[in-house]
Every structure is written in C-alpha cells, then in structure tokens.
Scaffold this motif. Structure first.
Motif, PDB file in Angstrom:
ATOM      1  N   UNK A 165       0.866  -1.171   0.000  1.00  9.61           N
ATOM      2  CA  UNK A 165       0.000   0.000   0.000  1.00  9.61           C
ATOM      3  C   UNK A 165       0.903   1.220   0.000  1.00  9.61           C
ATOM      4  N   UNK A 166       0.777   2.026  -1.050  1.00 18.39           N
ATOM      5  CA  UNK A 166       1.674   3.165  -1.136  1.00 18.39           C
ATOM      6  C   UNK A 166       0.884   4.446  -1.349  1.00 18.39           C
ATOM      7  N   UNK A 167       1.550   5.536  -1.146  1.00 12.11           N
ATOM      8  CA  UNK A 167       0.926   6.832  -1.272  1.00 12.11           C
ATOM      9  C   UNK A 167       1.708   7.820  -0.448  1.00 12.11           C
ATOM     10  N   UNK A 168       1.425   9.102  -0.685  1.00  9.50           N
ATOM     11  CA  UNK A 168       2.167  10.117   0.045  1.00  9.50           C
ATOM     12  C   UNK A 168       1.742  10.156   1.503  1.00  9.50           C
ATOM     13  N   UNK A 169       2.476  10.891   2.315  1.00  5.04           N
ATOM     14  CA  UNK A 169       2.061  11.080   3.711  1.00  5.04           C
ATOM     15  C   UNK A 169       0.675  11.685   3.731  1.00  5.04           C
ATOM     16  N   UNK A 170      -0.189  11.132   4.548  1.00  4.00           N
ATOM     17  CA  UNK A 170      -1.526  11.680   4.660  1.00  4.00           C
ATOM     18  C   UNK A 170      -2.486  11.143   3.633  1.00  4.00           C
ATOM     19  N   UNK A 171      -2.048  10.193   2.807  1.00  4.30           N
ATOM     20  CA  UNK A 171      -2.938   9.645   1.797  1.00  4.30           C
ATOM     21  C   UNK A 171      -3.984   8.716   2.416  1.00  4.30           C
ATOM     22  N   UNK A 172      -3.745   8.302   3.668  1.00  3.47           N
ATOM     23  CA  UNK A 172      -4.714   7.445   4.342  1.00  3.47           C
ATOM     24  C   UNK A 172      -4.217   6.036   4.591  1.00  3.47           C
ATOM     25  N   UNK A 173      -2.953   5.784   4.302  1.00  3.46           N
ATOM     26  CA  UNK A 173      -2.420   4.432   4.459  1.00  3.46           C
ATOM     27  C   UNK A 173      -2.516   3.954   5.910  1.00  3.46           C
ATOM     28  N   UNK A 174      -2.044   4.790   6.815  1.00  2.00           N
ATOM     29  CA  UNK A 174      -2.037   4.370   8.213  1.00  2.00           C
ATOM     30  C   UNK A 174      -3.454   4.199   8.741  1.00  2.00           C
ATOM     31  N   UNK A 175      -4.340   5.096   8.337  1.00  2.00           N
ATOM     32  CA  UNK A 175      -5.728   4.981   8.781  1.00  2.00           C
ATOM     33  C   UNK A 175      -6.332   3.680   8.286  1.00  2.00           C
ATOM     34  N   UNK A 176      -6.047   3.341   7.039  1.00  2.00           N
ATOM     35  CA  UNK A 176      -6.567   2.095   6.478  1.00  2.00           C
ATOM     36  C   UNK A 176      -6.067   0.902   7.288  1.00  2.00           C
TER      37      UNK A 176
END
Lengths: 424, 285
Positions: free
Chosen positions: A80-91
């Motif tokens: 799962x990739x994306x910039x900081x704040x893209x929602x990865x950690x929340x997911x």
C-alpha cells in the motif's frame, strides 16, 4: 481461484480536528498533520450539523478515507503506497481494528495480526525474556505458542546473552532485533505491516525482508505499507495506491509504483511553502533549489552549481536542520546535515540556511528532497516530500554520461588510465 | 503449503465484519481469547511496581498501617467513638481499610491505565476492557498484603474471628465489582476529558470521609442509614467488618442490599459506558 480474504466496501473514516491542538489530540495530530498540510484545502469540509458550534470550538471534519472499495485474495502480498496523509495508516488501523470506520464495511475471512510499530508494549524495566512473553501476548499469541517459539525468537534476535538483562540496557539495535523477532514469529492468516523495516542495521533489515518473503510464500496474506519502493517492489506482487483517502490504482506492483512516481512529479513544485503550525514552535517555512544565478528552479544539469535554500521560523539554539535527497525509488542517496560542520561552514542563527553544492554529481532523473528539523535526537518536523527536482544529463568535465548512467544516481570524478603509464 | 491449508480451514470458521457504528459481535468471545493478555498485563504491572521501587512492598504495608493509627487515635481515642462487636478499635478500622484502600487504589490505577498505555491502544487491537481490569489486579496485590497485616494485627490483639470469616470471599467479590464498575466509568471519562484525572483524587479523598472507614456505620442515626447506604462502599465495608469481626457485629441488611444494588448498577453502567466509548479511544488518545 481463491476467494477474497479481505473485502472493503465503501469504507470511509473522518476525524474531527481541533485547531487549538489540545493535549488529548496529540497522537491524532501526528497522524493527520501531514495530510492536512498537503490536501487540506481540498478536503476540509465544515461540520454540517453544527457548523457554528464547531467553528467556535475550532473543530473541523477531515476525511482520512473516502469510499474505499477493493478486494484482496488469499495469499496475495499487497503493497500500500501513497504520500504522507494519503490514508495508508488509517486504512491499516481500521483493518487491524484499532479504530472504527465512520461508514462502510470490511469483511475479513481470517485472523489478522498487525505490526504497526516495532516493540509495542515493550517495557524498559523488564528483561528480554519477560518482554518476549509480554509482547507476544500483546500481538495475540498464547503462552503455549510463545513458549514453543521462544528459542527460535531468541536465535533470530541474536540476544541469547542478554535475555535476563532489562531491555533499557539494550542497544537500540538489539532492542529492535528482539522486537521484530517476536513479531516475525506470529502466524496469522493476514499480516498487516506498517513501515517497520525502516529500522535496524542493513544486515538485519535484509533478514527481516527474508522472513517477510517466507511468510508470503507460506500462503499468508500480507499487507505492507512502505515508502521504500524497492522494498515494496521486491516483497509485493500487487499494489494499492492511495491519494487523499481514495484508491487511485490497484494493479500489479510495477504499474502502481510507476503511477506513484509520476504522481510525485506531477504534484511537485520548485518551492515548498510550509503552513502555520503551533505559534512559537519552530517549523520549516520555505525550501527551494536555486540555480547558479540564485533563482528558484526545478531543473538543473548534472555538474551544475546548485544551492539548497531553507528557511525556518522560530529557530532556536540546539536545533539542527538536515535534508536528504532520494531517488524516485525511495532510496536515500545523500544527507546534508548542519550537525556535520566544517571550519568553512557559516550557519546563520536567524533560521535561513543555504547549502551550496559546487557540483551536483547526480545523474539524469528526478529526485525528491525531504527536510527535517531535529532537536536533541528528536524529530521536530519532517517534510517527506518538500521538493522534487529534475536533473538533466550534461557532460561532466567533458565526459558524456549515457543511458542515464545505467540507472545509477551518483556520478564521481574519475579517470581511466593505462597501467604503467601513470608514472610519466 | 501447511499454512495454506490451515488458513483455508480456519477462515471458514472465522469471519470478521467491521462495520461503522456497530458494536462487535465477537467482543465477549475476544475477551476470552485475550485472557492471557489480561494475565500478562497484570503480571507486568505488578512486576514493574515491585521491581522499580524497593519501597514498593513497604509502601503497601505502611500506608494502611499509618492510616489505621491516625484513625484509631482520632476517632477511637479523641472522639471516643464506639467500636463494633467488641473488637479492638484498630481491628475495626483495619477491616474497613482493606476494602477501602483496594477500591481507592483501583480507581486511581484503572482511571490512569488507558492513558498510560496509550501506545498499546493506538497500535494494537484487543478488547480495551483488559487494560483497566488488569490494572485493578495491582491493587489486589496490595490488598492481599494488607490482608496479611490484618492477620498479624488480629494475632497481636489475640482476636479470634467467627465463622463469618468464611463469607469474606463474597465481599471481596463485591469490592471487585465496585472497583471495576466505577473504575471503567472513570477510565472512559479520563480518555475523553483528559482533565478528569484531577477529579479522581478528589473523589477518593471525599469518599474516605463519607465512607465508614474510621468509624462504625452503626453511629449513623437509624433514619439516615438507608440513605447512607446509597454509598456503595458502605455495604462493602459493613460486609467486611461483619465477616472479619464476627461475634456480635451486626449488619444492617436493608442497607447492605441497597449498596449491593448500587454496586450492580454501577458495574453494568460502567461496562456499558466503557463499551460505548471504547471504539473512539484510539482516535482520542
């Protein structure tokens, strides 16, 4: 074809953000501040039901995830990739049941274990042995399970001699090794891992990666978040790219990594402008690349004279600034740090930093600059993607660098010679 | 291959649905599954407590002992209040100190427990109920130490308890229910309103004076006794005294059952409130 082991339907998560930043929002702030910084203007909605009250309280609603839909098949390894704040950690937090979604639904057909941090629940006063049991229980292992794997864990962590020493006396490397060793011996059907491999020495990182690959080969489903594209590419088969809380792409990992790199370039600008933070707190306000003439630029030539300019508000003594240059694969190439001073350096106290590089010895390609403020070993601020700049190929002292330096990033001054002829 | 087979077999049995606004169906089952975590957290708290402070055990001994001395001097000697059932005043006070200190410590420990374990809450899933519940166990160890002290004190005074002592576990159970019920409620409030931690010491201090710790509840006028028993600790303390002192000690049964009712309501409400707010803990902490 195996069934979907994870099914995510219309998943959304919103947070209420207090702008007065009370103590009780401290952890939330860490998670969200980067997200707000990058996508704030587009995403912040006024609180619909009680907008006036919310306004008075300085509270706003922020959608960390919005209408996510995807399926993951059993045995898949997903990056799962994306910039900081893209929602990865929340997911990951929703999938591991730490936090509840605001709307939508997730179906998990198997037991999950999540590793969002290495050494969660380690207690410094307890010995290595005691912490193995405690940490194992926290991660969901039973006592019998831990006992049966105890020797394996100890051997993996290479801490046999220090088993009965309190972990507060461990070196940070030993600590991390022990913590990862416990986690690596979990046997869930779904393993959820957040950027935990960014710790430890290189050799141990390799060992961890090997262990993760092994987990994947055993047919377990792995969800893995990382900023390191080369790690994600080797470890995962498929990828999910998140941006602003939405799924942008869910395909094979190579396609998704390419999309991500392109996305980074698209969003880049030649100048980073920081947003307001807590009054009186130091923060980075400006970062930019200047060309030889001193004007901001986004494109430079190999071998050019380049200056990196950074400005910090509320600069104070003891605060150091550093920035790193990454290639688009997420690999860190070089770090410049105000801690490493030489007699020729001049560092102003007013918070304006200029780092002069007489010859930029990078080969053709795009590069990302991350900037951080550090005080006493603690990161005060970290801007993951402050700048993206492009380097164009140019002859270096008459040497033509072809084929983008065969995929490498660094150029060095050198000279080919004929044996025996140097003596002349 | 082994892993694949196992996951296929187990995944048929295990399906988890995470949905917005719905309390989890697996909760109580999970609580059972994580019973070892409960044990480990309690073990950690106890280990750390007695490892870190050399005076850990001394503290558990001194605190009730000194309080007992002060209460005996003030209420027994200076105020000249009567004891209960012919027991020496110090024993009567100490029999009340046991449940009271257990309750007070448990409130303090559990209300601070979630905030103290914030790193766990925000990184790992487990039924959150485990954290405050296991922190109560630390207070229970202190309680056991005090219990031994009480035994020593009874030997010292040559005081023999009656058959009622056998009923003590029942009252210990009630004390547990009271501590966990109100503890859960305070824990949840403490996460939501961080300044609530200043309220807890006040509740504890205030409670010490409105509960019959330093004096016998028999000195409360008869017409007020039922109302007095709305304080759940009145029933717990009276029960303890009755069990420990035995003999002629009387228990005011209507008041006892009223207190018991309050404890029961408190426990149910505490669990309900905790469960209701639990899902937001990770976002608040």
């Amino acid at each position: 074809m195996p069934d979907a082991i994870i099914k995510v339907e219309n998943l959304s998560k919103s947070y209420l953000i207090g702008h007065r930043r009370q103590e009780s929002y401290a952890a939330l702030r860490d998670v969200l501040s980067d997200g707000v910084r990058c996508f704030g203007r587009r995403l912040l909605h006024p609180l619909q039901s009680a907008s006036q009250a919310a306004f008075n309280m300085g509270v706003e609603e922020f959608w960390a995830l919005k209408d996510l839909n995807f399926e993951i098949k059993a045995g898949d390894r997903i990056g799962i990739i994306g910039r900081n704040g893209a929602g990865k950690s929340t997911l990951l937090k929703i999938l591991s049941r730490i936090t509840a979604p605001t709307s939508g639904r997730v179906t998990l057909k198997g037991r999950g274990a999540s590793l969002l941090e290495v050494g969660t629940g380690f207690h410094p006063e307890l010995t290595g042995r005691e912490n193995i049991f405690l940490n194992g229980a926290i991660l969901g292992m039973t006592r019998v399970e831990i006992k049966s794997k105890f020797d394996e864990i100890v051997a993996f962590a290479e801490v046999e001699r220090f088993l009965d020493t309190p972990v507060k006396r461990y070196s940070s490397g030993m600590y991390v090794r022990l913590a990862f060793a416990v986690a690596a011996h979990l046997e869930p059907e779904i393993l959820i891992v957040d950027e935990v491999l960014a710790v430890g020495d290189v050799q141990f990182q390799r060992k961890c990666l090997g262990k993760m690959e092994e987990v994947g080969r055993e047919g377990r489903t792995v969800l893995f978040v990382s900023h390191n594209m080369s790690v994600v590419s080797t470890l995962c088969e498929k990828g999910i790219l998140l941006d602003a809380g939405r799924v942008v792409a869910a395909e094979s990992i190579s396609v998704v990594v390419d999309r991500y790199a392109k996305q980074l370039i698209d969003c880049s600008s030649s100048k980073y402008i920081g947003e307001e933070s807590e009054p009186g707190e130091p923060h980075i306000t400006i970062a930019m690349v200047l060309d030889a003439s001193g004007s901001p630029t986004q494109t430079v030539m190999s071998g050019d004279r380049v200056r990196f300019f950074m400005s910090v508000e509320n600069m104070r003594r003891g605060l150091s600034l550093n920035f790193s240059i990454y290639n688009m694969g997420g690999f860190k190439i070089i770090n410049f740090n105000t801690i490493n001073v030489s007699p020729f350096d001049e560092i102003s106290a007013n918070g304006e930093f200029v780092c002069e590089v007489d010859e930029l010895l990078l080969s053709e390609g795009s590069y990302r600059v991350a900037v951080a403020l550090v005080e006493g070993g603690i990161i005060i601020q970290h801007v993951d993607t402050a700048l993206i700049f492009d380097v164009c190929a140019a002859p270096l002292h008459g040497r033509q660098i072809v084929n983008a330096n065969f995929g490498t990033n660094v150029i060095m001054h050198h000279r080919w010679s004929v044996p025996g002829c140097q003596m002349e | 291959m082994r892993g694949v087979k196992r996951s296929a077999a187990e995944s048929e049995a295990f399906v988890l649905v995470i949905e917005a606004g719905q309390t989890e169906r697996h909760y109580w089952k999970d609580l059972w599954r994580y019973r070892e975590l409960f044990y480990f957290l309690a073990w950690r708290d106890i280990l750390v407590r007695y490892k870190q402070t050399a005076i850990g055990i001394a503290w558990a001994v001194l605190r009730p002992l000194l309080t007992m001395v002060v209460f005996t001097v003030i209420f027994g000697r200076l105020a000249g209040l009567p004891s209960e059932g012919g027991a020496p005043y110090p024993i009567m006070v100490f029999a009340a100190m046991l449940p009271w200190q257990f309750f007070a410590n448990a409130l303090g420990e559990s209300s601070a427990s979630l905030v103290g374990n914030a790193n766990l809450i925000s990184k790992v899933y487990f039924p959150r109920l485990i954290v405050p519940a296991s922190s109560v166990m630390t207070s229970f160890v202190d309680f056991m130490i005090s219990g031994v002290l009480l035994g020593v004190l009874m030997l010292w005074y040559g005081f023999a308890p009656g058959w009622q002592l056998l009923t003590l576990p029942i009252f210990v159970g009630i004390a547990f229910a009271a501590a966990i019920g109100f503890g859960l409620w305070l824990t949840a409030l403490n996460v939501k309103y961080r300044d609530f931690r200043y309220v807890v010491p006040f509740i504890v201090q205030f409670g010490l004076y409105v509960s019959p710790v330093g004096f016998s509840s028999s000195i409360v006028p008869q017409k007020w006794r039922l109302i007095y028993s709305l304080n759940p600790m009145v029933g717990v303390i009276d029960g303890f005294r009755w069990a420990v002192i035995g003999g002629d000690a009387q228990i005011y049964w209507p008041g006892f059952f009223l207190s018991l009712g309050v404890v029961g309501v408190g426990l149910l409400w505490g669990v309900y409130y905790f469960r209701k707010t639990e899902r937001t803990f990770a976002d608040l902490i």
